[in-house]
Write an enzyme that holds these catalytic residues in place. Sequence first.
Site, PDB file in Angstrom:
ATOM      1  N   CYS A  91     107.637  32.206  62.802  1.00 27.35           N
ATOM      2  CA  CYS A  91     107.776  33.627  63.100  1.00 27.35           C
ATOM      3  C   CYS A  91     109.228  34.078  62.933  1.00 27.35           C
ATOM      4  O   CYS A  91     109.730  34.126  61.820  1.00 27.35           O
ATOM      5  CB  CYS A  91     107.226  33.911  64.500  1.00 27.35           C
ATOM      6  N   HIS A 110     101.862  31.574  64.700  1.00 26.25           N
ATOM      7  CA  HIS A 110     102.252  30.630  65.755  1.00 26.25           C
ATOM      8  C   HIS A 110     101.294  29.436  65.807  1.00 26.25           C
ATOM      9  O   HIS A 110     100.224  29.535  66.400  1.00 26.25           O
ATOM     10  CB  HIS A 110     102.256  31.334  67.115  1.00 26.25           C
ATOM     11  N   GLU A 150     101.618  26.827  67.491  1.00 22.28           N
ATOM     12  CA  GLU A 150     101.679  26.143  68.786  1.00 22.28           C
ATOM     13  C   GLU A 150     100.651  26.659  69.789  1.00 22.28           C
ATOM     14  O   GLU A 150     100.371  26.005  70.778  1.00 22.28           O
ATOM     15  CB  GLU A 150     103.097  26.239  69.372  1.00 22.28           C
ATOM     16  N   GLY A 208     104.581  14.053  97.193  1.00 19.51           N
ATOM     17  CA  GLY A 208     104.033  14.684  95.993  1.00 19.51           C
ATOM     18  C   GLY A 208     104.279  13.801  94.775  1.00 19.51           C
ATOM     19  O   GLY A 208     105.071  12.855  94.839  1.00 19.51           O
ATOM     20  N   VAL A 209     103.600  14.132  93.681  1.00 21.62           N
ATOM     21  CA  VAL A 209     103.683  13.259  92.514  1.00 21.62           C
ATOM     22  C   VAL A 209     105.082  13.281  91.883  1.00 21.62           C
ATOM     23  O   VAL A 209     105.613  12.235  91.496  1.00 21.62           O
ATOM     24  CB  VAL A 209     102.574  13.596  91.473  1.00 21.62           C
ATOM     25  N   ASP A 210     105.737  14.435  91.845  1.00 28.09           N
ATOM     26  CA  ASP A 210     107.040  14.508  91.180  1.00 28.09           C
ATOM     27  C   ASP A 210     108.087  13.652  91.879  1.00 28.09           C
ATOM     28  O   ASP A 210     108.768  12.843  91.244  1.00 28.09           O
ATOM     29  CB  ASP A 210     107.545  15.959  91.113  1.00 28.09           C
ATOM     30  N   ARG A 226     110.416  30.518 105.935  1.00 27.36           N
ATOM     31  CA  ARG A 226     110.868  29.767 104.756  1.00 27.36           C
ATOM     32  C   ARG A 226     112.353  29.444 104.842  1.00 27.36           C
ATOM     33  O   ARG A 226     112.787  28.333 104.570  1.00 27.36           O
ATOM     34  CB  ARG A 226     110.616  30.578 103.483  1.00 27.36           C
ATOM     35  N   GLU A 242      98.974  31.559  98.568  1.00 27.45           N
ATOM     36  CA  GLU A 242      99.220  31.382 100.001  1.00 27.45           C
ATOM     37  C   GLU A 242      98.930  32.695 100.725  1.00 27.45           C
ATOM     38  O   GLU A 242      99.040  33.774 100.156  1.00 27.45           O
ATOM     39  CB  GLU A 242     100.688  30.978 100.240  1.00 27.45           C
TER      40      GLU A 242
HETATM   41  P1  XMP Z   1     101.739  32.133  95.725  1.00 23.86           P
HETATM   42  O1  XMP Z   1     101.352  32.184  97.160  1.00 23.86           O
HETATM   43  O2  XMP Z   1     103.035  32.776  95.433  1.00 23.86           O
HETATM   44  O3  XMP Z   1     101.907  30.594  95.380  1.00 23.86           O
HETATM   45  O4  XMP Z   1     100.633  32.636  94.821  1.00 23.86           O
HETATM   46  C1  XMP Z   1     102.102  30.046  94.103  1.00 23.86           C
HETATM   47  C2  XMP Z   1     102.379  28.570  94.247  1.00 23.86           C
HETATM   48  O5  XMP Z   1     103.643  28.371  94.901  1.00 23.86           O
HETATM   49  C3  XMP Z   1     103.477  27.642  96.095  1.00 23.86           C
HETATM   50  N1  XMP Z   1     104.403  28.203  97.100  1.00 23.86           N
HETATM   51  C4  XMP Z   1     105.520  27.594  97.538  1.00 23.86           C
HETATM   52  N2  XMP Z   1     106.065  26.391  97.224  1.00 23.86           N
HETATM   53  N3  XMP Z   1     107.852  26.823  98.710  1.00 23.86           N
HETATM   54  C5  XMP Z   1     107.213  26.007  97.843  1.00 23.86           C
HETATM   55  O6  XMP Z   1     107.713  24.900  97.587  1.00 23.86           O
HETATM   56  C6  XMP Z   1     107.382  28.053  99.059  1.00 23.86           C
HETATM   57  O7  XMP Z   1     107.976  28.749  99.861  1.00 23.86           O
HETATM   58  C7  XMP Z   1     106.146  28.449  98.436  1.00 23.86           C
HETATM   59  N4  XMP Z   1     105.379  29.572  98.527  1.00 23.86           N
HETATM   60  C8  XMP Z   1     104.323  29.395  97.702  1.00 23.86           C
HETATM   61  C9  XMP Z   1     102.023  27.794  96.474  1.00 23.86           C
HETATM   62  O8  XMP Z   1     101.579  26.721  97.284  1.00 23.86           O
HETATM   63  C10 XMP Z   1     101.365  27.836  95.120  1.00 23.86           C
HETATM   64  O9  XMP Z   1     101.198  26.537  94.589  1.00 23.86           O
END
Ligand code: XMP
Length: 523
Positions: free
Chosen positions: A77, A170, A172, A227-229, A298, A521
Site C-alpha cells: 500500500c 493488504h 496481512e 498469570g501466563v506472561d 486502582r 469489568e
Molecule cells: P474493561 O473493563 O476496560 O476491561 O472493558 C478490559 C480488560 O482490561 C482489564 N482491566 C484491567 N487490568 N488493571 C489491569 O491490569 C486495571 O485496572 C484494569 N481494568 C480493567 C479487564 O480485566 C479486561 O481484561
Amino acid sequence: TILILDFGSQYSHLITRRVREAGVYCELLPCTQKIDDLHFKPTGVILSGSPYSVYDKDAPRVDPKVFELGVPVLGICYGLQEIAWNHGGRVDPHDKREYGHAIVQIDRHESHPTANLLFEGIGAETKVWMSHGDQLSVMPEGFRVIGHTATAPYAAIAHEEKLMFGIQFHPEVTHSEQGVKILSNFVLGVCKCRSNWSMDSFVEKEIERIRAIVGTDAEVVGAVSGGVDSTVAAKIMHSAIGDRFHAILVDNGVMRLNECETVKEQLSNKLGINLKVVDASEEFLGRLKGVTDPERKRKIIGNTFIEVFEREAAALDKENEAKGRGKIEYLLQGTLYPDVIESISFKGPSATIKTHHNVGGLLEDMRLKLIEPLRELFKDEVRALGKVLDIDEELVWRHPFPGPGLAIRVLGEVTKAQVDICRQADHIYLSEIRAAGLYRKISQAYAALLPIRSVGVMGDQRTYEQVIALRAVETTDFMTADWFPMPVEVLKRMSQRIINEVRGVNRVVYDVSSKPPSTIEWE
Ligand code: XMP
C-alpha cells in the site's frame, strides 16, 4: 531476519504475525530507522501501509539506503507508493477511495521469471483487501505490472532486475484470501529465508541475550502474579541466571481463592524459581477502607504495590550484600509485543516503551534497568512458549486477571468480608465453567459482588442479602467483547451452588451486556 518498517498502519503488527507464522523471524521498526544504525543485517525488507499520503507535508519517509541494501524489498500500500516515489513513479489521489474487497488479476511474465515469484502458486486471480486513497498513476522506472484490478491498473508491480515488489492491497489481513501465501512467497521464495523461527530457538536466543546483558554478577528482581506472561518471563530468566533471579509475589488481599498457593506450587515447587511471597493483604485492605471510587481503588492498589515491592526488593538487596552476592540491577517485566507496538512512533526519535502501571514507578525510584524477554511476542506465542517451557496447561490458558483484582469486582467498599463472598462465588463460578468444558471458549469470566440487598426466602425465613453478578465474555482484543451465551443448564447449576454455598448471597444474575457500550469489568 526480515525488517518490517512501520509507517503507522493499523495492520503493521499483522504483517509481523504472518511472517512469523511462515517460520521466519522479523522485527518491526519505525520507518525512520536509519539503515546504518541497524543492529542486524536484514535478509529482506517490508514497507508497511500508512494513514498518510506520500504527498502530505509531514509524510513519513524511508531512509533511501533501504534500496541500496541489495536485499529484496516488498512495499504494501503506502509502501508501494514509497517505492514508486523513490524510483520516479507518480502517485495521485484517486477520485474514489478504495476500501474493501477487490479481485486482483495476476499478470505473469514468461520473460521475467523473478517477477512471478510473489504470486507463485496462486491462480489467475485472487480476492484481496484494499484500503487506500492514493494510487499509482505512472509506473516507476524499470518496473512492470504483475497484477491489476478493475479500478487499479497497477495494483501489483515488480522490478525487472532487482527483487523489488509493490502491492496496493493488504496481504496481512485475513480478507486477502491468499495473503499468507503471498507473504510467505516473499520471505521464503524471494528472500530465501529458512523457515526456522520457533519457540525453541526463541528461548535459546533469549537466554543468551539475558546472560550477555546481566553478566556474571548482577541480580534481577521481578514481580509475578500467577498469570501466563509473568510466569513465562520468570521461567526464562530463571533458566538464564538461576538463583540470581528473585521473583516476588505480593499478596494484596484481593486475589482469588488459593491463588497464592497455586503460584507457589507452580513457580517454586515445580519450576524451581527463587520465590518470595509477601503477605501485604492487611496493608492493602487497610488503605482501601472506606474507598468506593473505582479509580481511587486502582490508584491505591498501584501505589501500595510499588511501595511493598520496593521495600521487599531493598530487603533482598541487603540479604544479598550480607551473603557477599551481587547487587540487584535489573527489573524483569513481562511486556508483550502489542504494548511495544502501541508505543512505536515514527514521529519520535526512538521507540518508547509503555510500562505497566504497576511497575512503571519502580524504574525511576530504584534505578533498575528493564529486561523484557517477551517484548517481541504476541499473547498466543507466549502461550506456545509456556508449553515449550513445561508450564501447566491450566496456567498457560488462564484468563487475564486485572492488577486491582477483586477490589474492582467487589462494588462499593472493599472489606475482607465482602472480598471473601466475592472470592467464594467466583471460585464456584469458574469451577463450573471448567467442569462444563467452557473455560477455553470464554475469554474472561468472573463473579462480581453487588452491594445491594434484595429480599429472598430461605426455609421459613425471609432474607435480605446481596447479589452476585456473573460475567463471561468472548473477545480477541478486549477492546470490544460479546457476552458469552452460557448454556441454561450450566447457569442453573452455578446459581444453585452459589446461593446454597455462599453465605450472604440470595440472588444471582447473569450479565448480558456487550462492550461497547458496557465494559468488561463492572468498575
Ligand atoms: P474493561 O473493563 O476496560 O476491561 O472493558 C478490559 C480488560 O482490561 C482489564 N482491566 C484491567 N487490568 N488493571 C489491569 O491490569 C486495571 O485496572 C484494569 N481494568 C480493567 C479487564 O480485566 C479486561 O481484561
